[in-house]
Design a protein around this motif. Structure first.
Motif, PDB file in Angstrom:
ATOM      1  N   ARG A   6      36.111  46.260  87.514  1.00 11.90           N
ATOM      2  CA  ARG A   6      37.299  45.767  86.798  1.00 11.90           C
ATOM      3  C   ARG A   6      37.379  44.251  86.797  1.00 11.90           C
ATOM      4  O   ARG A   6      37.921  43.649  85.858  1.00 11.90           O
ATOM      5  CB  ARG A   6      38.560  46.378  87.417  1.00 11.90           C
ATOM      6  CG  ARG A   6      38.593  47.894  87.380  1.00 11.90           C
ATOM      7  CD  ARG A   6      39.962  48.456  87.721  1.00 11.90           C
ATOM      8  NE  ARG A   6      40.400  48.141  89.072  1.00 11.90           N
ATOM      9  CZ  ARG A   6      40.084  48.846  90.156  1.00 11.90           C
ATOM     10  NH1 ARG A   6      39.280  49.902  90.043  1.00 11.90           N
ATOM     11  NH2 ARG A   6      40.549  48.514  91.342  1.00 11.90           N
ATOM     12  N   PRO A  46      34.111  40.021  84.342  1.00 14.98           N
ATOM     13  CA  PRO A  46      34.528  39.813  82.944  1.00 14.98           C
ATOM     14  C   PRO A  46      33.390  39.898  81.937  1.00 14.98           C
ATOM     15  O   PRO A  46      33.635  39.802  80.733  1.00 14.98           O
ATOM     16  CB  PRO A  46      35.099  38.397  82.978  1.00 14.98           C
ATOM     17  CG  PRO A  46      34.264  37.697  84.015  1.00 14.98           C
ATOM     18  CD  PRO A  46      33.964  38.734  85.068  1.00 14.98           C
ATOM     19  N   ARG A  53      30.107  44.534  78.543  1.00  9.20           N
ATOM     20  CA  ARG A  53      30.695  45.101  77.327  1.00  9.20           C
ATOM     21  C   ARG A  53      30.012  46.435  77.015  1.00  9.20           C
ATOM     22  O   ARG A  53      28.887  46.688  77.456  1.00  9.20           O
ATOM     23  CB  ARG A  53      30.510  44.168  76.114  1.00  9.20           C
ATOM     24  CG  ARG A  53      31.205  42.821  76.238  1.00  9.20           C
ATOM     25  CD  ARG A  53      32.701  42.944  76.142  1.00  9.20           C
ATOM     26  NE  ARG A  53      33.347  41.636  76.138  1.00  9.20           N
ATOM     27  CZ  ARG A  53      33.650  40.930  77.224  1.00  9.20           C
ATOM     28  NH1 ARG A  53      33.318  41.393  78.421  1.00  9.20           N
ATOM     29  NH2 ARG A  53      34.241  39.776  77.125  1.00  9.20           N
ATOM     30  N   GLU A  74      38.354  51.599  82.847  1.00 12.08           N
ATOM     31  CA  GLU A  74      37.262  50.623  82.837  1.00 12.08           C
ATOM     32  C   GLU A  74      36.003  51.200  83.450  1.00 12.08           C
ATOM     33  O   GLU A  74      34.887  50.971  82.955  1.00 12.08           O
ATOM     34  CB  GLU A  74      37.693  49.352  83.567  1.00 12.08           C
ATOM     35  CG  GLU A  74      38.702  48.536  82.775  1.00 12.08           C
ATOM     36  CD  GLU A  74      38.674  47.065  83.128  1.00 12.08           C
ATOM     37  OE1 GLU A  74      37.734  46.362  82.691  1.00 12.08           O
ATOM     38  OE2 GLU A  74      39.603  46.621  83.826  1.00 12.08           O
ATOM     39  N   SER A 109      44.425  47.459  75.670  1.00  9.36           N
ATOM     40  CA  SER A 109      43.970  46.218  76.307  1.00  9.36           C
ATOM     41  C   SER A 109      42.641  46.434  77.031  1.00  9.36           C
ATOM     42  O   SER A 109      41.753  45.568  76.985  1.00  9.36           O
ATOM     43  CB  SER A 109      45.032  45.691  77.274  1.00  9.36           C
ATOM     44  OG  SER A 109      45.260  46.597  78.340  1.00  9.36           O
ATOM     45  N   THR A 110      42.478  47.589  77.677  1.00  9.41           N
ATOM     46  CA  THR A 110      41.228  47.880  78.385  1.00  9.41           C
ATOM     47  C   THR A 110      40.070  48.022  77.406  1.00  9.41           C
ATOM     48  O   THR A 110      38.994  47.443  77.600  1.00  9.41           O
ATOM     49  CB  THR A 110      41.375  49.164  79.216  1.00  9.41           C
ATOM     50  OG1 THR A 110      42.436  49.008  80.159  1.00  9.41           O
ATOM     51  CG2 THR A 110      40.088  49.498  79.945  1.00  9.41           C
ATOM     52  N   HIS A 165      39.721  46.923  74.252  1.00  9.97           N
ATOM     53  CA  HIS A 165      39.366  45.693  73.545  1.00  9.97           C
ATOM     54  C   HIS A 165      38.730  44.669  74.477  1.00  9.97           C
ATOM     55  O   HIS A 165      37.844  43.904  74.060  1.00  9.97           O
ATOM     56  CB  HIS A 165      40.600  45.120  72.868  1.00  9.97           C
ATOM     57  CG  HIS A 165      40.992  45.874  71.630  1.00  9.97           C
ATOM     58  ND1 HIS A 165      42.016  45.488  70.800  1.00  9.97           N
ATOM     59  CD2 HIS A 165      40.483  47.006  71.081  1.00  9.97           C
ATOM     60  CE1 HIS A 165      42.123  46.350  69.794  1.00  9.97           C
ATOM     61  NE2 HIS A 165      41.204  47.277  69.950  1.00  9.97           N
ATOM     62  N   ARG A 166      39.150  44.644  75.718  1.00 12.74           N
ATOM     63  CA  ARG A 166      38.543  43.716  76.686  1.00 12.74           C
ATOM     64  C   ARG A 166      37.056  43.989  76.843  1.00 12.74           C
ATOM     65  O   ARG A 166      36.279  43.063  77.114  1.00 12.74           O
ATOM     66  CB  ARG A 166      39.259  43.853  78.031  1.00 12.74           C
ATOM     67  CG  ARG A 166      38.744  42.927  79.120  1.00 12.74           C
ATOM     68  CD  ARG A 166      39.641  42.991  80.355  1.00 12.74           C
ATOM     69  NE  ARG A 166      39.153  42.115  81.397  1.00 12.74           N
ATOM     70  CZ  ARG A 166      38.786  42.508  82.617  1.00 12.74           C
ATOM     71  NH1 ARG A 166      38.884  43.787  82.938  1.00 12.74           N
ATOM     72  NH2 ARG A 166      38.362  41.641  83.517  1.00 12.74           N
ATOM     73  N   ARG A 167      36.650  45.237  76.630  1.00  6.80           N
ATOM     74  CA  ARG A 167      35.250  45.601  76.823  1.00  6.80           C
ATOM     75  C   ARG A 167      34.512  45.857  75.510  1.00  6.80           C
ATOM     76  O   ARG A 167      33.393  46.374  75.512  1.00  6.80           O
ATOM     77  CB  ARG A 167      35.162  46.842  77.712  1.00  6.80           C
ATOM     78  CG  ARG A 167      35.788  46.665  79.091  1.00  6.80           C
ATOM     79  CD  ARG A 167      35.204  45.477  79.834  1.00  6.80           C
ATOM     80  NE  ARG A 167      35.761  45.333  81.182  1.00  6.80           N
ATOM     81  CZ  ARG A 167      35.409  44.389  82.047  1.00  6.80           C
ATOM     82  NH1 ARG A 167      34.507  43.479  81.693  1.00  6.80           N
ATOM     83  NH2 ARG A 167      35.955  44.325  83.246  1.00  6.80           N
ATOM     84  N   LEU A 172      43.191  41.106  72.146  1.00  3.48           N
ATOM     85  CA  LEU A 172      42.862  41.485  73.513  1.00  3.48           C
ATOM     86  C   LEU A 172      44.078  41.937  74.318  1.00  3.48           C
ATOM     87  O   LEU A 172      43.925  42.425  75.436  1.00  3.48           O
ATOM     88  CB  LEU A 172      42.178  40.310  74.224  1.00  3.48           C
ATOM     89  CG  LEU A 172      40.860  39.852  73.592  1.00  3.48           C
ATOM     90  CD1 LEU A 172      40.260  38.707  74.392  1.00  3.48           C
ATOM     91  CD2 LEU A 172      39.881  41.007  73.509  1.00  3.48           C
ATOM     92  N   GLU A 206      46.334  40.341  75.983  1.00  2.00           N
ATOM     93  CA  GLU A 206      46.419  39.710  77.293  1.00  2.00           C
ATOM     94  C   GLU A 206      47.841  39.669  77.829  1.00  2.00           C
ATOM     95  O   GLU A 206      48.062  39.348  78.999  1.00  2.00           O
ATOM     96  CB  GLU A 206      45.830  38.299  77.220  1.00  2.00           C
ATOM     97  CG  GLU A 206      44.317  38.312  76.938  1.00  2.00           C
ATOM     98  CD  GLU A 206      43.737  36.930  76.774  1.00  2.00           C
ATOM     99  OE1 GLU A 206      44.553  35.971  76.623  1.00  2.00           O
ATOM    100  OE2 GLU A 206      42.505  36.799  76.785  1.00  2.00           O
TER     101      GLU A 206
END
Length: 570
Positions: free
Chosen positions: A107, A110, A113, A299, A358-359, A361-363, A435, A437
């Motif tokens: 997690r 960063p 992907r 994640e 959010s999870t 799109h972050r990945r 994202l 955030e």
């Protein structure tokens, strides 16, 4: 990035739950090599009659492929099912789900992907869901949706004819020979110039296919895994044809409860691609986040599938069922109100969907919204208008929250859903750049069940009984997606209805009208619901009532209503 050693996913050898499962299901593997198939007995045996044309699906080579999948992965599957049982015991004893400390490194990193979109999955703004029988397949393929979720799970009753018939529908479509003539003589053919990209949903890990017997290397026989059968037959016959036509073997993965179950699917994908000589990463999977346990491991699930993952989906109805099932006996704090009051805007459901977007799109994964249950009625303009209004509101909320697409269950809803996503996306295929955030969701937010508010009503009790019995009756007749009172009901919504009855009864819930929900009041409510059933010649209501009693009124809570009913009636 160094990956720490995976934690053990099985209970110890002395654990009673593991022992029961392993003694009754399968022995541990000692050799991971592909076995030599004995000539005296097939490793996968068909123990059901075949209809004309089934031999095209159940070929010796396809059955050998299924045997190889079972030799390689059946043991791990059973270990993970044992782990599920232990997780449920822990939850009943007061242990809440949590974000795993041992995977915090995933997690916090960063950089990683997922693979993301593959050909045909770049724009997923409207997806139509539905079973795979020939008529419904043709309707979905002609619908104009971007994606068709070809559903062998909750929208399909797992009769042997449906299981193999669905495979035949997909096999025939990819070879230009899918057509259907109804008993009334109406002809159905695929006429659309652009058909949806197919994303196939196999059955969950917990389900078996009793009409295929797997003979393990120790000489024991057991029912095959529904997941491996569905995946294996579809992949073996169609992966190369799908690639040749510009898409690929894409899957929706249902009912996951941990990242270890996602790891198993990833291992299946790697093995299957090796066996057919396909490049690794050809497969794409979208994972349905439809259990409270998976919500805490989004994640990690993405990470395990990262070379094969396209997105996450908010499986709202199964998610609600999972909440009820997990906390059913934990006291009144966990009791939910009437099903109609558990909307996507109650705080704990908002927390779940915002964390999902959010999870994902972050990945670099797509976030796909869920299905509104409302459906139109072409003979009733008022019902249709009301359904379109509710669907528009639901899809407007999802598009505004950052979802990249969503589901509908009826072709007449596609234009409405598309308009809401068009308004946000325009010509863009997605909004992965959002994202989110601003989202801060913790364990307390996901577990804030009292935030639903609302109340239980006398009418809600009767409605749940009636819906569950009517759906089970339809399912027993082989119809897995049923329009009931202008709502599309499937196995997930029936699970909510029956599990709420169990929970209300277990907690001695008092309705808004002052009725204490106990055996006496439930008998009276059942009498009212049964009296209003639309009986007809050949109906299965007597069997459905029997199943309902077993899954809603018994002292012990059956984990899935479909498991016992399948074993008994199919």
């Amino acid at each position: 990035m160094t990956r720490p050693a995976a934690p053990p996913f099985a209970a110890s050898a002395t654990d009673p739950i593991r022992s029961i499962l392993m003694n009754t299901l399968i022995a541990p593997e000692t050799d991971q090599r592909r076995p030599e198939f004995p000539t005296q007995q097939p490793r996968i045996e068909v123990v059901a009659p075949l209809a004309p044309g089934d031999e095209a699906i159940l070929t010796p080579a396809a059955l050998d492929f299924l045997a190889a999948l079972h030799d390689r992965f059946a043991h791990t599957r059973h270990e993970l099912l044992a782990r599920r049982l232990q997780t449920r015991v822990d939850a009943a004893n007061g242990r809440d789900p949590k974000f795993l400390p041992e995977t915090e490194w995933i997690r916090l990193d960063p950089e990683w992907r997922v693979a993301g979109a593959a050909p045909g999955l770049e724009d997923r703004r409207v997806e139509i869901t539905g079973p795979t029988d020939r008529k419904m397949a043709i309707n979905a393929l002609n619908s104009g949706a971007r994606v068709w979720l070809a559903d062998q799970e909750d929208a399909t009753s797992p009769t042997w004819g449906n299981v193999i018939g669905g495979q035949r529908s997909l096999y025939d479509f990819l070879r230009g020979q899918l057509e259907y003539t109804s008993p009334e003589g109406k002809e159905y053919r695929v006429t659309a110039e652009r058909t949806p990209t197919i994303v196939f949903r196999p059955r969950g890990w917990h389900l078996v296919e009793k009409h295929l017997r797997f003979h393990d290397r120790a000489g024991r026989s057991m029912s095959a895994s529904g997941s491996l059968v569905d995946f294996g037959l579809y992949f073996f016959h169609n992966a190369e044809a799908l690639i040749a036509q510009g898409s690929g073997p894409y899957f929706y993965l249902p009912k996951l409860e941990s990242h270890l179950e996602a790891r198993l699917w990833n291992d299946v994908f790697v093995f299957a691609q090796q066996e057919l000589g396909l490049p690794q990463g050809t497969v794409r999977a979208t994972v349905l986040i439809e259990t409270i346990q998976a919500a805490f491991e989004m994640e990690e699930i993405l990470f395990e599938l990262r070379e094969h993952c396209a997105g996450l989906n908010a499986g709202r109805w199964d998610y609600i069922f999972s909440i009820i099932k997990t906390f059913r006996s934990r006291g009144r704090r966990w009791v939910l109100p009437d099903r109609t009051q558990i909307t996507m805007t109650v705080p704990f459901m908002r927390a779940y969907t915002e964390l999902l977007v959010s999870t994902a799109h972050r990945r670099g994964a797509y976030a796909i919204g869920g299905m509104s249950a409302f459906i139109p009625d072409r003979r009733n303009p008022e019902v249709t208008e009301r359904a379109l209004e509710k669907v528009a509101l639901d899809k407007r909320r999802e598009a505004g929250d950052g979802f990249d697409g969503s589901w509908v269950a009826h072709p007449d809803l596609i234009a409405t859903a598309k308009a809401e996503f068009d308004a946000v996306l325009g010509e863009r295929p997605n909004q992965l750049d959002r994202l989110r955030e601003d989202v801060e969701v913790g364990a307390a937010d996901l577990l804030d069940i009292p935030s639903a508010g609302g109340e239980v009503s006398d009418a809600g009790v009767v409605d749940n009984i009636a819906i569950a019995i009517r759906y089970i009756e339809s399912w027993l007749r082989g119809v897995g997606a049923a329009a009931i009172d202008h709502l599309m009901e499937d196995a997930a919504t029936a699970e909510i209805s029956r599990s709420q009855i169990w929970q209300w009864l277990d907690n001695n819930t008092v309705t808004a009208e002052g009725t204490r929900i106990d055996q006496t009041s439930i008998v009276a409510s059942m009498a009212a619901a049964v009296a209003a059933l639309p009986r007809f010649e050949g109906d299965r209501f007597d069997d459905a009532i029997s199943v309902f009693r077993e899954v809603a009124l018994a002292p012990e809570f059956p984990t899935f209503l479909t498991v016992g009913a399948y074993a008994r009636f199919f």
